[in-house]
Write a protein that holds these residues in place. Sequence first.
Motif, short mmCIF file in Angstrom:
data_model
loop_
_atom_site.label_atom_id
_atom_site.label_comp_id
_atom_site.label_asym_id
_atom_site.label_seq_id
_atom_site.Cartn_x
_atom_site.Cartn_y
_atom_site.Cartn_z
N PHE A 31 0.79 -0.80 0.28
CA PHE A 31 -0.28 0.13 -0.27
C PHE A 31 0.64 1.25 0.04
CE2 PHE A 31 -1.65 3.13 1.82
CZ PHE A 31 -3.29 3.76 1.02
N ASN A 32 1.95 1.42 0.84
CA ASN A 32 2.86 2.54 0.55
C ASN A 32 3.26 2.56 -0.46
OD1 ASN A 32 2.04 4.07 3.53
ND2 ASN A 32 2.37 1.69 4.15
N LEU A 33 3.83 1.67 -0.61
CA LEU A 33 4.99 1.21 -2.05
C LEU A 33 4.04 2.15 -3.00
CD1 LEU A 33 7.72 0.98 -3.27
CD2 LEU A 33 6.31 -1.40 -3.80
N VAL A 34 2.83 1.79 -3.74
CA VAL A 34 1.97 2.75 -4.36
C VAL A 34 1.77 3.42 -4.00
CG1 VAL A 34 -0.47 2.18 -5.23
CG2 VAL A 34 0.60 0.16 -4.48
N VAL A 35 1.57 4.51 -3.15
CA VAL A 35 1.43 5.71 -2.17
C VAL A 35 2.14 6.34 -2.47
CG1 VAL A 35 0.58 7.31 -0.62
CG2 VAL A 35 -0.93 4.90 -0.85
N ALA A 36 3.51 5.84 -2.14
CA ALA A 36 4.61 6.73 -2.54
C ALA A 36 4.53 6.42 -4.17
CB ALA A 36 5.50 5.77 -1.86
N ALA A 37 4.18 5.97 -5.22
CA ALA A 37 4.79 5.64 -6.81
C ALA A 37 3.60 7.27 -7.24
CB ALA A 37 4.53 5.14 -7.12
N VAL A 38 2.81 6.92 -6.32
CA VAL A 38 1.41 7.35 -7.34
C VAL A 38 1.03 9.10 -6.60
CG1 VAL A 38 -1.21 7.73 -7.70
CG2 VAL A 38 -0.30 5.69 -8.21
N ALA A 39 1.71 9.71 -5.55
CA ALA A 39 1.68 10.71 -4.73
C ALA A 39 2.45 11.85 -5.59
CB ALA A 39 2.30 10.38 -3.80
N PRO A 40 3.05 11.46 -6.21
CA PRO A 40 3.81 13.34 -6.57
C PRO A 40 3.12 13.59 -8.16
CG PRO A 40 5.95 11.33 -6.10
CD PRO A 40 4.53 10.64 -5.90
N PHE A 41 2.00 12.66 -8.46
CA PHE A 41 2.10 13.16 -9.80
C PHE A 41 -0.04 13.64 -9.25
CE2 PHE A 41 4.18 9.25 -11.17
CZ PHE A 41 5.00 9.96 -12.15
N VAL A 42 -0.11 12.93 -8.14
CA VAL A 42 -1.38 13.25 -7.04
C VAL A 42 -1.03 15.06 -7.43
CG1 VAL A 42 -3.96 12.53 -6.28
CG2 VAL A 42 -2.06 11.01 -7.98
N VAL A 43 -0.55 15.37 -6.11
CA VAL A 43 -0.61 15.98 -5.21
C VAL A 43 0.46 16.61 -5.48
CG1 VAL A 43 -0.02 16.89 -2.93
CG2 VAL A 43 -0.77 14.74 -3.14
N ASP A 44 0.51 18.01 -5.77
CA ASP A 44 1.26 18.85 -6.64
C ASP A 44 2.22 19.57 -5.73
OD1 ASP A 44 0.20 18.90 -9.09
OD2 ASP A 44 -1.46 20.16 -8.79
N GLY A 45 3.77 19.82 -6.08
CA GLY A 45 4.89 20.33 -5.09
C GLY A 45 4.96 19.72 -4.04
N THR A 46 5.63 20.34 -3.63
CA THR A 46 6.24 20.14 -1.91
C THR A 46 5.80 18.90 -1.40
OG1 THR A 46 7.50 21.99 -1.74
CG2 THR A 46 7.67 20.56 -0.02
N VAL A 88 9.74 5.74 3.31
CA VAL A 88 10.02 5.15 3.98
C VAL A 88 9.73 4.56 4.77
CG1 VAL A 88 11.72 6.05 6.88
CG2 VAL A 88 11.23 7.35 4.43
N VAL A 89 8.14 4.33 5.54
CA VAL A 89 7.18 3.00 5.29
C VAL A 89 7.34 2.06 4.98
CG1 VAL A 89 4.64 2.88 6.29
CG2 VAL A 89 5.53 5.05 6.68
N SER A 90 7.59 1.66 3.75
CA SER A 90 7.14 0.69 2.86
C SER A 90 8.80 0.43 2.41
CB SER A 90 7.37 1.29 1.05
OG SER A 90 7.00 0.30 0.64
N LEU A 91 9.31 0.67 2.94
CA LEU A 91 11.10 0.05 3.45
C LEU A 91 10.63 -0.99 4.69
CD1 LEU A 91 13.47 2.81 1.44
CD2 LEU A 91 12.55 0.72 0.67
N GLY A 92 10.69 0.33 5.78
CA GLY A 92 10.76 -0.64 7.09
C GLY A 92 9.81 -1.48 6.75
N ALA A 93 8.89 -1.68 6.18
CA ALA A 93 7.89 -3.02 6.65
C ALA A 93 8.87 -4.09 5.52
CB ALA A 93 6.40 -3.06 5.51
#
Length: 55
Positions: free
Chosen positions: A17-32, A43-48
């Motif tokens: 779940f966190n891997l998918v959100v991390a991959a999609v977030a920069p395209f869905v939410v603008d900017g910083t 980071v959460v995905s890597l920890g899991a």
Amino acid sequence: MKSLLASRPVLWFLFLFNLVVAAVAPFVVDGTQGVLTAVGMGVVSLGAGVSLLRG
């Protein structure tokens, strides 16, 4: 709570779940905010993922 978070199904869910959100977030939410969301979820995905490899 610790035993729940250490179970394999929960770790797989957190990892994927966190891997998918991390991959999609920069395209869905603008900017910083999108970049920081991707970093945080990554980071959460890597920890899991590390917990899955250890167990």
